[in-house]
Enzyme design. Structure first.
Site, short mmCIF file in Angstrom:
data_model
loop_
_atom_site.label_atom_id
_atom_site.label_comp_id
_atom_site.label_asym_id
_atom_site.label_seq_id
_atom_site.Cartn_x
_atom_site.Cartn_y
_atom_site.Cartn_z
N LYS A 189 -6.17 4.75 10.39
CA LYS A 189 -4.62 4.71 10.69
C LYS A 189 -4.32 6.27 10.53
O LYS A 189 -3.44 6.96 9.92
CB LYS A 189 -4.02 3.96 9.35
CG LYS A 189 -2.36 4.15 9.31
CD LYS A 189 -2.11 2.62 10.40
CE LYS A 189 -0.64 2.58 10.47
NZ LYS A 189 -0.20 1.71 11.54
N ASP A 250 -12.05 -9.35 3.73
CA ASP A 250 -11.55 -10.65 3.31
C ASP A 250 -11.04 -11.43 4.57
O ASP A 250 -11.34 -12.38 4.27
CB ASP A 250 -10.33 -10.43 2.23
CG ASP A 250 -10.98 -10.41 0.74
OD1 ASP A 250 -11.97 -9.95 0.54
OD2 ASP A 250 -9.95 -10.94 0.20
MG MG Z 1 -12.51 -7.09 -1.92
#
Ligand code: MG
Ligand code: IPM
Length: 354
Positions: A189, A250
């Site tokens: 970023k 995730d």
């Molecule tokens: Mg994690």
């Protein structure tokens, strides 16, 4: 080849259930190939912490480094330890204390029906995320000022070192070269984190020059999150910071069928390394024979491959794939089996065929 010595830390919640099955898979594949591996359990967990007040024993890291080739960990986290102090001490303690700077998270779709995206096939989701694992926002440096008052200030420092950034980026390129992958994408970023992630930009530019055969590219992490679900075919190797890697993996687990499917290794090349499924201890389903054992079993395969047992690792991966294709799985990925039964469907396939 020498016998392998593995320290096994089942941990908390479903960690205990899935690691039991990962150990069964390791034992079955070792027996079938006539190789020897010893699995030594350590009760480092919320239970032990609540009983003794000790999370990670003082000599724990030294003992591991001296006596074992790798550590297999289940999951850490228990509602009886509200701040999960023991989990931070044990998991982050090992990551930092053993300097496990590579968090290696393979992302592979085993069956089209497990992916929430339309029209996506197993060949379309096959990449690796390398997450920096020893610094960034995880260093727990920072503090409070005027805590508990309306004027409270709270900070957590995003610590990035040239050494830390360079070694993970270099590892990503070396992995790509060694495995014939053609693309490395760095995600940061740097449009906002103009100091820390400018360092990532400069180091990435420098390191990529040594790998002219590999296409190097960049995405801001918000765009990467979108692109992962828009078209995962774009990716081969992704390298990113600790916190962004946590989040992005995730999302990536979602592409594979959920957290129950995802494997990971916390690695210091050439030194003792730690392997754990990406999922947590999942207290609500703990002890119910519901948890998907595949993340842990795939993690065992990743560990064996890392330690040089390539054929055994491939056999475990093949057995997992067959069981998934046959629908012999837990409910989270569309089957009807419990943890033990789903694992047995895999372990049976690892036994020598007579
Ligand atoms: Mg994690
Ligand atoms: C992971 C987990 C850990 C992390 C937690 C349990 C501290 O989410 O391994 O992805 O944030 O690294």
């Amino acid at each position: 080849m020498k016998d392998l010595r593995i320290a096994v830390v089942p941990g908390d919640g479903i960690g205990v259930e899935v690691i039991r099955e990962a150990c069964a898979a390791i034992e079955a594949v070792a027996a079938a190939s006539g190789k020897r591996i010893t699995l030594t359990p350590f009760d480092w967990s919320a239970d032990a912490y609540l009983k003794t007040g000790v999370s990670l024993p003082a000599d724990g890291l030294k003992m591991l480094a001296e006596n074992f080739d790798a550590i297999l960990l289940g999951a850490m986290g228990d509602p009886r330890v509200p701040d999960n102090r023991h989990a931070a001490d044990i998991l982050l303690g090992m990551r930092f204390g053993l300097d496990l700077y590579v968090n290696h998270r393979p992302v592979k779709l085993l069956d089209a029906r497990l992916c929430p995206l339309k029209g996506v096939e197993p060949k379309d989701v096959d990449f690796v995320v390398f997450r920096e694992n020893t610094e960034g926002l995880y260093v727990m440096m920072g503090g409070n000022f005027k805590k508990g008052t309306p004027d409270e200030v709270a900070t957590d420092i995003d610590l990035n070192t040239r050494k830390g950034v360079e070694r993970i980026i270099r590892h990503a390129f070396e992995y790509a070269r060694a495995t014939g992958r053609k693309k490395v994408l760095m995600s940061d970023k740097s449009n906002v984190l103009i100091h820390a992630h400018d360092l990532w930009q400069r180091v990435f530019k420098e390191v990529k020059a040594g790998f002219p055969e590999i296409t190097a590219s960049h995405m801001y992490v918000d765009n990467l999150s979108l692109q992962l679900v828009r078209d995962p075919r774009q990716f081969e190797v992704i390298v990113t910071s600790n916190m962004f890697g946590d989040i992005v993996t995730d999302i990536a687990a979602g592409l594979q069928g959920g957290l129950g499917m995802a494997a990971s290794g916390n690695i210091h090349p050439g030194k003792i390394s730690l392997f754990e499924p990406v999922h947590g201890s999942s207290p609500p389903i703990a002890g119910k024979n519901i948890a998907n054992p595949i993340g842990a079993i795939a993690t065992a395969a990743l560990m064996l491959a890392h330690l040089g047992w390539k054929e055994e690792a491939a056999r475990i991966d093949a057995a997992v794939l067959e069981a998934v294709r046959a629908g012999q799985t837990t409910v989270d990925i569309g089957g009807t089996l419990g943890t033990r039964e789903a694992a047995a469907a895999i372990v049976e396939r690892l036994k020598p065929r007579s």
